[in-house]
Write a protein that holds these residues in place. Structure first.
Motif, PDB file in Angstrom:
ATOM      1  N   MET A  57       0.829  -1.202   0.000  1.00 30.99           N
ATOM      2  CA  MET A  57       0.000   0.000   0.000  1.00 30.99           C
ATOM      3  C   MET A  57       0.869   1.261   0.000  1.00 30.99           C
ATOM      4  O   MET A  57       0.647   2.179  -0.788  1.00 30.99           O
ATOM      5  CB  MET A  57      -0.931  -0.022   1.229  1.00 30.99           C
ATOM      6  CG  MET A  57      -1.858   1.194   1.312  1.00 30.99           C
ATOM      7  SD  MET A  57      -2.765   1.584  -0.219  1.00 30.99           S
ATOM      8  CE  MET A  57      -4.017   0.318  -0.217  1.00 30.99           C
ATOM      9  N   GLN A  58       1.887   1.294   0.869  1.00 32.27           N
ATOM     10  CA  GLN A  58       2.716   2.507   0.989  1.00 32.27           C
ATOM     11  C   GLN A  58       3.505   2.811  -0.274  1.00 32.27           C
ATOM     12  O   GLN A  58       3.624   3.951  -0.690  1.00 32.27           O
ATOM     13  CB  GLN A  58       3.700   2.349   2.160  1.00 32.27           C
ATOM     14  CG  GLN A  58       3.095   2.723   3.494  1.00 32.27           C
ATOM     15  CD  GLN A  58       4.167   2.948   4.552  1.00 32.27           C
ATOM     16  OE1 GLN A  58       5.277   3.357   4.260  1.00 32.27           O
ATOM     17  NE2 GLN A  58       3.829   2.671   5.784  1.00 32.27           N
ATOM     18  N   ILE A  59       4.090   1.758  -0.888  1.00 32.28           N
ATOM     19  CA  ILE A  59       4.996   2.006  -2.011  1.00 32.28           C
ATOM     20  C   ILE A  59       4.286   2.001  -3.357  1.00 32.28           C
ATOM     21  O   ILE A  59       4.579   2.804  -4.226  1.00 32.28           O
ATOM     22  CB  ILE A  59       6.174   0.999  -1.971  1.00 32.28           C
ATOM     23  CG1 ILE A  59       7.055   1.347  -0.770  1.00 32.28           C
ATOM     24  CG2 ILE A  59       6.989   1.026  -3.258  1.00 32.28           C
ATOM     25  CD1 ILE A  59       8.223   0.453  -0.522  1.00 32.28           C
ATOM     26  N   TYR A  60       3.325   1.092  -3.534  1.00 33.54           N
ATOM     27  CA  TYR A  60       2.679   0.960  -4.845  1.00 33.54           C
ATOM     28  C   TYR A  60       1.212   1.381  -4.857  1.00 33.54           C
ATOM     29  O   TYR A  60       0.590   1.380  -5.923  1.00 33.54           O
ATOM     30  CB  TYR A  60       2.765  -0.498  -5.328  1.00 33.54           C
ATOM     31  CG  TYR A  60       4.173  -1.032  -5.403  1.00 33.54           C
ATOM     32  CD1 TYR A  60       5.007  -0.727  -6.476  1.00 33.54           C
ATOM     33  CD2 TYR A  60       4.684  -1.845  -4.389  1.00 33.54           C
ATOM     34  CE1 TYR A  60       6.298  -1.226  -6.546  1.00 33.54           C
ATOM     35  CE2 TYR A  60       5.976  -2.346  -4.452  1.00 33.54           C
ATOM     36  CZ  TYR A  60       6.779  -2.030  -5.531  1.00 33.54           C
ATOM     37  OH  TYR A  60       8.064  -2.513  -5.597  1.00 33.54           O
ATOM     38  N   GLY A  61       0.642   1.680  -3.669  1.00 27.06           N
ATOM     39  CA  GLY A  61      -0.783   2.014  -3.612  1.00 27.06           C
ATOM     40  C   GLY A  61      -1.676   0.823  -3.942  1.00 27.06           C
ATOM     41  O   GLY A  61      -2.782   0.975  -4.452  1.00 27.06           O
ATOM     42  N   LEU A  62      -1.177  -0.389  -3.665  1.00 23.52           N
ATOM     43  CA  LEU A  62      -1.931  -1.611  -3.969  1.00 23.52           C
ATOM     44  C   LEU A  62      -2.571  -2.176  -2.707  1.00 23.52           C
ATOM     45  O   LEU A  62      -1.889  -2.392  -1.707  1.00 23.52           O
ATOM     46  CB  LEU A  62      -0.986  -2.683  -4.541  1.00 23.52           C
ATOM     47  CG  LEU A  62      -0.479  -2.488  -5.971  1.00 23.52           C
ATOM     48  CD1 LEU A  62       0.640  -3.475  -6.263  1.00 23.52           C
ATOM     49  CD2 LEU A  62      -1.597  -2.667  -6.977  1.00 23.52           C
ATOM     50  N   GLY A  63      -3.871  -2.428  -2.757  1.00 27.30           N
ATOM     51  CA  GLY A  63      -4.538  -3.097  -1.647  1.00 27.30           C
ATOM     52  C   GLY A  63      -4.403  -4.607  -1.815  1.00 27.30           C
ATOM     53  O   GLY A  63      -4.261  -5.094  -2.936  1.00 27.30           O
ATOM     54  N   VAL A  64      -4.426  -5.336  -0.719  1.00 26.64           N
ATOM     55  CA  VAL A  64      -4.353  -6.810  -0.785  1.00 26.64           C
ATOM     56  C   VAL A  64      -5.717  -7.376  -0.390  1.00 26.64           C
ATOM     57  O   VAL A  64      -6.242  -7.036   0.668  1.00 26.64           O
ATOM     58  CB  VAL A  64      -3.253  -7.362   0.157  1.00 26.64           C
ATOM     59  CG1 VAL A  64      -3.272  -8.889   0.161  1.00 26.64           C
ATOM     60  CG2 VAL A  64      -1.885  -6.843  -0.256  1.00 26.64           C
ATOM     61  N   VAL A  65      -6.279  -8.226  -1.256  1.00 27.01           N
ATOM     62  CA  VAL A  65      -7.567  -8.850  -0.964  1.00 27.01           C
ATOM     63  C   VAL A  65      -7.391 -10.367  -0.992  1.00 27.01           C
ATOM     64  O   VAL A  65      -6.872 -10.917  -1.969  1.00 27.01           O
ATOM     65  CB  VAL A  65      -8.651  -8.454  -1.996  1.00 27.01           C
ATOM     66  CG1 VAL A  65     -10.013  -8.950  -1.534  1.00 27.01           C
ATOM     67  CG2 VAL A  65      -8.688  -6.948  -2.200  1.00 27.01           C
ATOM     68  N   GLU A  66      -7.797 -11.033   0.087  1.00 29.09           N
ATOM     69  CA  GLU A  66      -7.722 -12.495   0.130  1.00 29.09           C
ATOM     70  C   GLU A  66      -8.973 -13.059  -0.531  1.00 29.09           C
ATOM     71  O   GLU A  66     -10.096 -12.820  -0.076  1.00 29.09           O
ATOM     72  CB  GLU A  66      -7.631 -12.981   1.585  1.00 29.09           C
ATOM     73  CG  GLU A  66      -6.302 -12.624   2.248  1.00 29.09           C
ATOM     74  CD  GLU A  66      -6.242 -13.104   3.687  1.00 29.09           C
ATOM     75  OE1 GLU A  66      -6.324 -14.334   3.900  1.00 29.09           O
ATOM     76  OE2 GLU A  66      -6.135 -12.250   4.587  1.00 29.09           O
ATOM     77  N   VAL A  67      -8.771 -13.803  -1.619  1.00 28.52           N
ATOM     78  CA  VAL A  67      -9.891 -14.401  -2.352  1.00 28.52           C
ATOM     79  C   VAL A  67     -10.170 -15.777  -1.760  1.00 28.52           C
ATOM     80  O   VAL A  67      -9.246 -16.582  -1.600  1.00 28.52           O
ATOM     81  CB  VAL A  67      -9.548 -14.521  -3.861  1.00 28.52           C
ATOM     82  CG1 VAL A  67     -10.703 -15.152  -4.624  1.00 28.52           C
ATOM     83  CG2 VAL A  67      -9.208 -13.142  -4.426  1.00 28.52           C
ATOM     84  N   PRO A  68     -11.426 -16.072  -1.428  1.00 32.43           N
ATOM     85  CA  PRO A  68     -11.721 -17.394  -0.843  1.00 32.43           C
ATOM     86  C   PRO A  68     -11.356 -18.526  -1.809  1.00 32.43           C
ATOM     87  O   PRO A  68     -11.377 -18.327  -3.027  1.00 32.43           O
ATOM     88  CB  PRO A  68     -13.237 -17.363  -0.619  1.00 32.43           C
ATOM     89  CG  PRO A  68     -13.654 -15.943  -0.795  1.00 32.43           C
ATOM     90  CD  PRO A  68     -12.618 -15.255  -1.617  1.00 32.43           C
ATOM     91  N   THR A  69     -11.024 -19.688  -1.277  1.00 29.97           N
ATOM     92  CA  THR A  69     -10.699 -20.837  -2.133  1.00 29.97           C
ATOM     93  C   THR A  69     -11.994 -21.441  -2.684  1.00 29.97           C
ATOM     94  O   THR A  69     -13.058 -21.307  -2.079  1.00 29.97           O
ATOM     95  CB  THR A  69      -9.941 -21.920  -1.338  1.00 29.97           C
ATOM     96  OG1 THR A  69     -10.690 -22.229  -0.167  1.00 29.97           O
ATOM     97  CG2 THR A  69      -8.563 -21.453  -0.938  1.00 29.97           C
ATOM     98  N   ASN A  70     -11.857 -22.112  -3.825  1.00 33.20           N
ATOM     99  CA  ASN A  70     -13.030 -22.739  -4.442  1.00 33.20           C
ATOM    100  C   ASN A  70     -13.568 -23.867  -3.557  1.00 33.20           C
ATOM    101  O   ASN A  70     -14.764 -24.043  -3.420  1.00 33.20           O
ATOM    102  CB  ASN A  70     -12.639 -23.283  -5.823  1.00 33.20           C
ATOM    103  CG  ASN A  70     -13.833 -23.814  -6.580  1.00 33.20           C
ATOM    104  OD1 ASN A  70     -14.887 -23.188  -6.596  1.00 33.20           O
ATOM    105  ND2 ASN A  70     -13.688 -24.984  -7.171  1.00 33.20           N
TER     106      ASN A  70
END
Length: 909
Positions: free
Chosen positions: A392-405
């Motif tokens: 987030m700080q360096i690239y402005g990217l949020g992390v989202v955990e996607v549920p497993t199938n």
């Protein structure tokens, strides 16, 4: 009793849960469109792409087009690959399109997930880059997914090292381009060293999807990409210093393993001074603290680091007399990658290898600053949550955990801590034997080649058959990984990050089929496939019954993420599995981060030999230690980035100016402004403002005008005139210089003069920028000492770098003005000879650049690249155009360079 935070999460859900929930309506829309798209013919799917593209170019937002685009893409994938994307895969694609990192577990089909946002964002016609960690994966994914893009009427390209320039340009012009992070970064630097727009490969930075994003944007971000050229040979200095380092004892230096740093003590400095003087490496009367001693001190420090911080078979291996670095995260050899600032040469001296010359930087960029060029960035990985703050700080990217199938069925056991390494390894061998006896495949993770080979010897002694996967077995990697899930298989791996290959239970069925067909090419392929697939189902079930893949780690890594990646190799797509970490108080992480207290506790508990302590508290304390190390590494990267940002601001100014000049047909206004500024500076220097006429240095000004402007005008007589002032002299000089340039323009012809101005301008910018980079490198290496004077090194660096940049611009103006003043019209023969000389120089420079790029990409350059080309025409003479035949613009150049005629001699003929 639950804490307030846990209660709130139960009621409202976590932030991640809310993001996941927000995608459900979109997924419902995509699913509702499925029957409609199933009815479309193959041609209608392609027509749908054209329609969506027209709407995107007309201004309709990509968000509005998302349901239709994803539905179209899902249908194409179903027809081309036989794969129907699950809802969670669509969800991962939505998060990628929104500019996030989709954290998806191993085996959840990330390669297919990337096709959805890539297709949607390619509708704008600006191109999409899919970034992978190595060339094999870039080619594999491009070949595999091009079937989907082809069914949708989109083009797919792949970029790889030592590619033909025309082919590379075509790959970048495709709708979706697959490439490695290294090749993208190097192409960006190479493009900004080109002298014409038609030679540039990349066409902008619209949207990138980075696979194994944590490996590329965090692990590899410590090392900048550098295009370099050779510098002076200092082989003897390295050897002399290498003989000196072993004479040091423990009182001469302090080793800080936590910070991975080593420094000389006061006593060590005195000892060094004596030894350097005796060997004639330090001039008489000089101390280590004199400015003249900087180079020697720098190399002595690098020699000490090479001996005390870099270990053979852990940080590097020696193969065929060459020191090859090992990637600490993947355990792979990094062919062609070298440590900078003389450190690699110090290791070569230590190992008695041939010392390669140091290089000087021609252009450089960090991955952080390269990937921040993209208008939109996204990424995929199995493990990113622990580094969410950095993303987030360096690239402005949020992390989202996607549920497993399917729910994860893997059993993660608590860590087992032993008092000594010997007890730990004995317990590991026993555990592997137990798992093997019941047919359970075991993947054993180690942290170094040395440890993997030691464990291999122990398994041999115990009579347990196994495979070893480390940098030494790099070539057999795919085969070893494919076999790792077979019944009773034992595989020892040195790190498993970013392998790009799944471990499938029962073994990889496609590999088995390929092997069987290769062994019997004339057999009935369909029958072979059916037979193997039937046998594989039985093997897969047998492995599942045995408990699935057992991941057994022999040590904790500094980063929780690397441990999670290893753990994630087991339990893919709802498969059963098990993971366990075996540790000892002698492990690096335990030893460095306070194992003494734990050792006392274990002694107090009266633990017997071979017993382990197993408790969730131990896991928690280890995670805290790892979080501390991760935090420290983040601070180091953040600090490096702050310094690089200073250079990056300047890099962007220089690169954008270059681009502007290359796009301009006429740069005469720029050169005229530069000439005017040089005249202003000269007048100010020799006729200072508010000074009297008798204080002017008119003789100095006369000499400077001849040197810098190439005009002989009566400056001394002008200065002696009654009532003349500095402004009048300035106006007369400008008029005389402009008149001289007008004469040259008429003599050369308008078009030729504009080309000469452009080339001189670009050459001067490149030369000054190279010098500036070297100066900044030297400044960066010493600026830290300002901290001792209570001054902030970063602020000092910013101030001095800005002053140096101003100096670069002043020098640039002078050089361009002076070179243009020295240009004179030539006869036709002189002109032709010069043009041919430039062509030969450019071809030589291109060959040297290709060789440097090949080395940086880990390729070896064939001898033919260094040798002079063999002409295609007998009797070919560079200086005589009549011997060139009559080649077409796209034919091979008759000189034998391998380039098209229009890019070689035809460019200047």
């Amino acid at each position: 009793m639950l804490g307030i935070g846990k209660v709130a999460k139960k009621v409202f859900g976590t932030a991640n849960d809310r993001k996941v929930k927000a995608t459900r309506p979109l997924i419902a829309k995509i699913n509702a469109l499925e029957p409609e798209f199933e009815k479309l013919s193959d041609d209608q799917l392609r027509e749908k792409t054209a329609e969506l593209s027209d709407r995107a170019k007309a201004g309709e937002s990509l968000d509005a087009l998302l349901p239709e685009a994803f539905s179209n893409c899902r249908e194409a994938a179903k027809r081309a690959l036989g794969l129907r994307a699950f809802d969670v895969q669509l969800m991962g694609g939505i998060f990628l399109h929104q500019g996030n990192i989709s954290e998806m577990k191993t085996g959840e089909g990330k390669t297919l997930v990337a096709t959805f946002p890539a297709y949607l964002n390619a509708l704008s016609g600006k191109g999409v880059h899919v970034v992978t960690v190595n060339d094999y994966l870039a080619k594999r994914d491009a070949e595999w997914m091009s079937k989907v893009y082809g069914a949708l009427g989109m083009s797919t390209g792949v970029v790889y090292p030592r590619q033909d320039p025309e082919e590379k340009k075509e790959a970048y012009a495709c709708d979706i381009t697959y490439a490695t992070n290294n090749e993208l970064g190097f192409d960006y630097l190479r493009d900004n060293m080109k002298s014409s727009l038609s030679d540039m490969s990349q066409r902008g930075h619209n949207f990138a999807i980075v696979d194994e994003v944590d490996s590329i944007l965090i692990d590899e971000a410590r090392t900048p990409l550098i295009i370099s050229g050779p510098s002076d040979d200092r082989t003897e200095l390295y050897k002399a210093i290498d003989e000196l380092v072993p004479l040091l004892n423990d009182t001469h230096f302090t080793l800080d393993e936590k910070q991975r740093n080593v420094t000389f003590t006061e006593e060590g400095n005195e000892f060094l001074e004596q030894q350097l003087m005796q060997r004639g490496l330090l001039p008489d009367g000089h101390t280590l603290y004199d400015p003249e001693s900087t180079t020697v001190v720098h190399h002595v420090n690098q020699g000490l680091r090479a001996h005390k911080l870099y270990t053979r078979d852990k940080d590097y291996i020696v193969r065929d007399g060459e020191v090859i670095l090992i990637d600490e995260f993947t355990g792979r050899m990094m062919q062609g990658r070298r440590l900078s600032e003389g450190l690699h040469q110090a290791i070569e001296a230590k190992e008695g290898c041939e010392i390669q010359p140091e290089n000087i930087t021609l252009a450089s960029v960090t991955f952080q600053n390269y990937f921040r060029l993209y208008e939109k960035l996204s990424g995929m990985t199995g493990t990113a949550a622990t580094e969410a703050e950095e993303f987030m700080q360096i690239y402005g990217l949020g992390v989202v955990e996607v549920p497993t199938n399917r729910p994860v069925a893997r059993i993660d056991e608590d860590d087992k801590v032993y008092r000594t390494g010997r007890e730990k390894y004995e317990a590991i061998v026993e555990e592997i034997g137990n798992a093997h006896a019941k047919g359970q495949p075991v993947l054993v993770g180690t942290t170094s080649i040395e440890k993997s080979e030691m464990l291999s010897e122990m398994l041999k002694a115990a009579g347990l058959p196994h495979n070893v996967l480390n940098a030494r077995q790099h070539e057999q990697e795919a085969q070893i990984v494919a076999d790792a899930g077979k019944l009773g298989a034992i595989t020892i791996a040195t790190n498993m990050a970013g392998r790009g290959t799944d471990i499938k239970l029962g073994g990889n069925v496609e590999f088995k089929i390929m092997e069987a067909i290769a062994a019997n090419p004339d057999g009935d392929h369909a029958a072979i496939r059916e037979q193997i697939e039937t046998a594989h189902k039985a093997d897969e079930q047998a492995v599942k019954d045995a408990g699935g893949l057992y991941v057994l780690a022999t040590e904790r890594h500094e980063s929780r993420r690397i441990d999670n990646q290893l753990r994630g190799r087991s339990g893919r797509q709802g498969d059963p599995g098990r993971s366990s970490f075996y540790l000892s108080l002698e492990d690096d992480l335990m030893r460095i981060f306070g194992s003494e207290r734990l050792d006392k506790v274990l002694k107090t508990l009266g633990m017997k030999e071979g017993e382990a302590i197993i408790h969730p508290w131990v896991n928690k304390s280890l995670e805290r230690a790892q979080a501390k190390v991760e935090g420290r590494n983040f601070d180091i990267r953040k600090n490096l980035l702050k310094f690089d940002d200073v250079m990056n601001d300047q890099r962007r100014v220089i690169f954008s100016q270059r681009l502007e000049i290359m796009k301009s047909e006429d740069v005469s206004e720029i050169t005229a402004d530069m000439r005017g500024q040089v005249i202003d500076d000269l007048v100010e220097q020799f006729m200072p403002p508010k000074s009297y006429a008798d204080q002017w240095n008119s003789e100095g000004l006369y000499a400077a005008v001849i040197e810098k402007l190439g005009i002989d005008v009566p400056v001394i007589a002008w200065a002696a005139e009654e009532g003349v002032d500095d402004e009048t002299i300035r106006e007369r000089l400008e008029a005389a210089a402009d008149e001289e340039m007008d004469k040259k323009t008429k003599a050369f012809g308008e078009d030729t003069m504009r080309q000469i101005e452009k080339q001189i301008l670009l050459q001067a910018i490149d030369g000054k920028w190279r010098e500036h980079l070297l100066t900044l490198e030297h400044l960066r290496s010493v600026i830290g000492f300002r901290g001792y004077a209570q001054r902030d090194p970063l602020n000092e660096y910013k101030t001095e770098a800005f002053q140096l940049f101003e100096g670069l611009l002043d020098g640039l103006r002078e050089e361009v003005t002076q070179k243009l003043s020295q240009v004179r019209p030539m006869t036709e023969e002189e002109q032709r000879a010069l043009m041919q000389q430039i062509a030969a120089q450019q071809a030589e420079m291109q060959r040297a650049q290709q060789a440097a790029m090949a080395q940086a990409s880990g390729q070896t350059t064939p001898d033919s690249a260094a040798a002079a080309p063999t002409p295609l025409l007998a009797g070919f003479d560079e200086t005589d155009q009549t011997t060139w035949g009559n080649p077409g613009r796209n034919d091979p150049c008759p000189c034998g360079s391998g380039q098209k005629f229009k890019h070689c001699h035809g460019r200047l003929a």
